[in-house]
Scaffold this motif. Structure first.
Motif, PDB file in Angstrom:
ATOM      1  N   LYS A 130     -49.935   6.927 -74.355  1.00 53.40           N
ATOM      2  CA  LYS A 130     -49.600   6.448 -73.019  1.00 53.40           C
ATOM      3  C   LYS A 130     -48.724   5.197 -73.146  1.00 53.40           C
ATOM      4  O   LYS A 130     -49.092   4.243 -73.830  1.00 53.40           O
ATOM      5  CB  LYS A 130     -50.879   6.124 -72.236  1.00 53.40           C
ATOM      6  N   THR A 131     -47.565   5.227 -72.484  1.00 57.58           N
ATOM      7  CA  THR A 131     -46.637   4.102 -72.516  1.00 57.58           C
ATOM      8  C   THR A 131     -46.415   3.597 -71.095  1.00 57.58           C
ATOM      9  O   THR A 131     -46.125   4.386 -70.195  1.00 57.58           O
ATOM     10  CB  THR A 131     -45.292   4.507 -73.143  1.00 57.58           C
ATOM     11  N   GLU A 132     -46.539   2.283 -70.897  1.00 61.47           N
ATOM     12  CA  GLU A 132     -46.364   1.684 -69.581  1.00 61.47           C
ATOM     13  C   GLU A 132     -45.392   0.506 -69.661  1.00 61.47           C
ATOM     14  O   GLU A 132     -45.320  -0.183 -70.680  1.00 61.47           O
ATOM     15  CB  GLU A 132     -47.704   1.192 -69.015  1.00 61.47           C
ATOM     16  N   GLN A 133     -44.658   0.297 -68.555  1.00 63.23           N
ATOM     17  CA  GLN A 133     -43.740  -0.836 -68.469  1.00 63.23           C
ATOM     18  C   GLN A 133     -44.289  -1.844 -67.469  1.00 63.23           C
ATOM     19  O   GLN A 133     -44.608  -1.505 -66.331  1.00 63.23           O
ATOM     20  CB  GLN A 133     -42.343  -0.395 -68.033  1.00 63.23           C
ATOM     21  N   GLY A 134     -44.387  -3.125 -67.898  1.00 64.13           N
ATOM     22  CA  GLY A 134     -44.968  -4.164 -67.067  1.00 64.13           C
ATOM     23  C   GLY A 134     -43.956  -4.862 -66.186  1.00 64.13           C
ATOM     24  O   GLY A 134     -42.780  -4.473 -66.097  1.00 64.13           O
ATOM     25  N   LEU A 135     -44.383  -5.940 -65.543  1.00 70.44           N
ATOM     26  CA  LEU A 135     -43.553  -6.677 -64.598  1.00 70.44           C
ATOM     27  C   LEU A 135     -42.355  -7.322 -65.273  1.00 70.44           C
ATOM     28  O   LEU A 135     -41.310  -7.504 -64.655  1.00 70.44           O
ATOM     29  CB  LEU A 135     -44.394  -7.744 -63.884  1.00 70.44           C
ATOM     30  N   GLU A 136     -42.487  -7.698 -66.528  1.00 68.80           N
ATOM     31  CA  GLU A 136     -41.386  -8.326 -67.257  1.00 68.80           C
ATOM     32  C   GLU A 136     -40.498  -7.296 -67.956  1.00 68.80           C
ATOM     33  O   GLU A 136     -39.709  -7.636 -68.836  1.00 68.80           O
ATOM     34  CB  GLU A 136     -41.943  -9.310 -68.293  1.00 68.80           C
ATOM     35  N   PHE A 137     -40.652  -6.027 -67.579  1.00 67.78           N
ATOM     36  CA  PHE A 137     -39.857  -4.922 -68.123  1.00 67.78           C
ATOM     37  C   PHE A 137     -40.219  -4.600 -69.578  1.00 67.78           C
ATOM     38  O   PHE A 137     -39.553  -3.783 -70.217  1.00 67.78           O
ATOM     39  CB  PHE A 137     -38.350  -5.189 -68.030  1.00 67.78           C
TER      40      PHE A 137
END
Length: 219
Positions: free
Chosen positions: A186-193
């Motif tokens: 599972k790969t996710e992108q946060g608020l800071e990209f």
């Protein structure tokens, strides 16, 4: 008498032309692409062919975005005025001392994912203008960890996790013999990209010490 007047007139024209300062044309050269590491400084290269800093010379750095052009930095030699773009306050330094060697590169401090894109170096005088572009690519490589979660069916459940990557990384589980395993990732992108990745794989107990979790950055 008429011939003497013509010669005097031509001589006056020659003297006048010799005293008029001609503007030197120049070329602007940059690298096609550079890579910046998140949190570090990067230099956007720009070289001009002339080593003479004219009083009316201006250097502009622009970021080319699909919908508009963003001002990154401007420098006017006549006034010595530095004007950073609104979004780049305190983050830009022009290598002005490099005028003697034709170097007008721009240092961009504390690189962040949003800085990725195409930058144009524009050098102007009153009589001449030239420009060159470079693409800034952004990368981040961070540490990772492998956890043993415990028994799972006939094997052992392992987890590989890491946070703070850019651009989106690829993760592989590999045995000692180079065989790829089939994990659940599972790969996710946060608020800071920045990207975080978490991957699980189940393997036989005797193979655990021969398995590697490999996370790769495309840059």
């Amino acid at each position: 008498m008429e011939l003497r007047e013509q010669l005097s007139s031509c001589l006056f024209c020659a003297i006048l032309l010799a005293t008029i300062p001609f503007s030197e044309s120049f070329e602007v050269i940059s690298s096609p692409a550079v890579t910046g590491i998140i949190g570090q400084d990067v230099v956007l290269p720009c070289q001009i062919s002339t080593r003479t800093q004219q009083d009316n010379m201006e250097v502009q750095w622009k970021k080319i975005i699909q919908t508009h052009i963003e001002t990154v930095y401007e420098y006017r030699a006549q006034t010595g005025q530095d004007v950073p773009g609104q979004k780049y306050q305190g983050r830009t330094v022009l290598l002005k001392d490099g005028f003697t060697s034709g170097n007008v590169s721009l240092k961009l401090k504390n690189v962040r994912p949003a800085d990725e894109g195409t930058y144009s170096c524009i050098v102007k005088s009153n009589e001449w203008s030239a420009d060159a572009a470079t693409e800034l690519k952004i990368a981040a490589v961070v540490s990772m960890s492998i956890d043993v979660l415990g028994p799972q069916d006939q094997g052992i459940d392992l987890a590989c996790r890491s946070s703070g990557w850019f651009p989106k990384p690829e993760l592989h589980w590999v045995t000692k013999n180079g065989q790829d395993l089939q994990p659940v990732t599972k790969t996710e992108q946060g608020l800071e990209f920045l990207y975080s990745v978490l991957s699980h794989v189940t393997t036989l107990g005797e193979e655990t010490g021969q398995i590697s979790c490999v996370i790769q950055n495309s840059l």
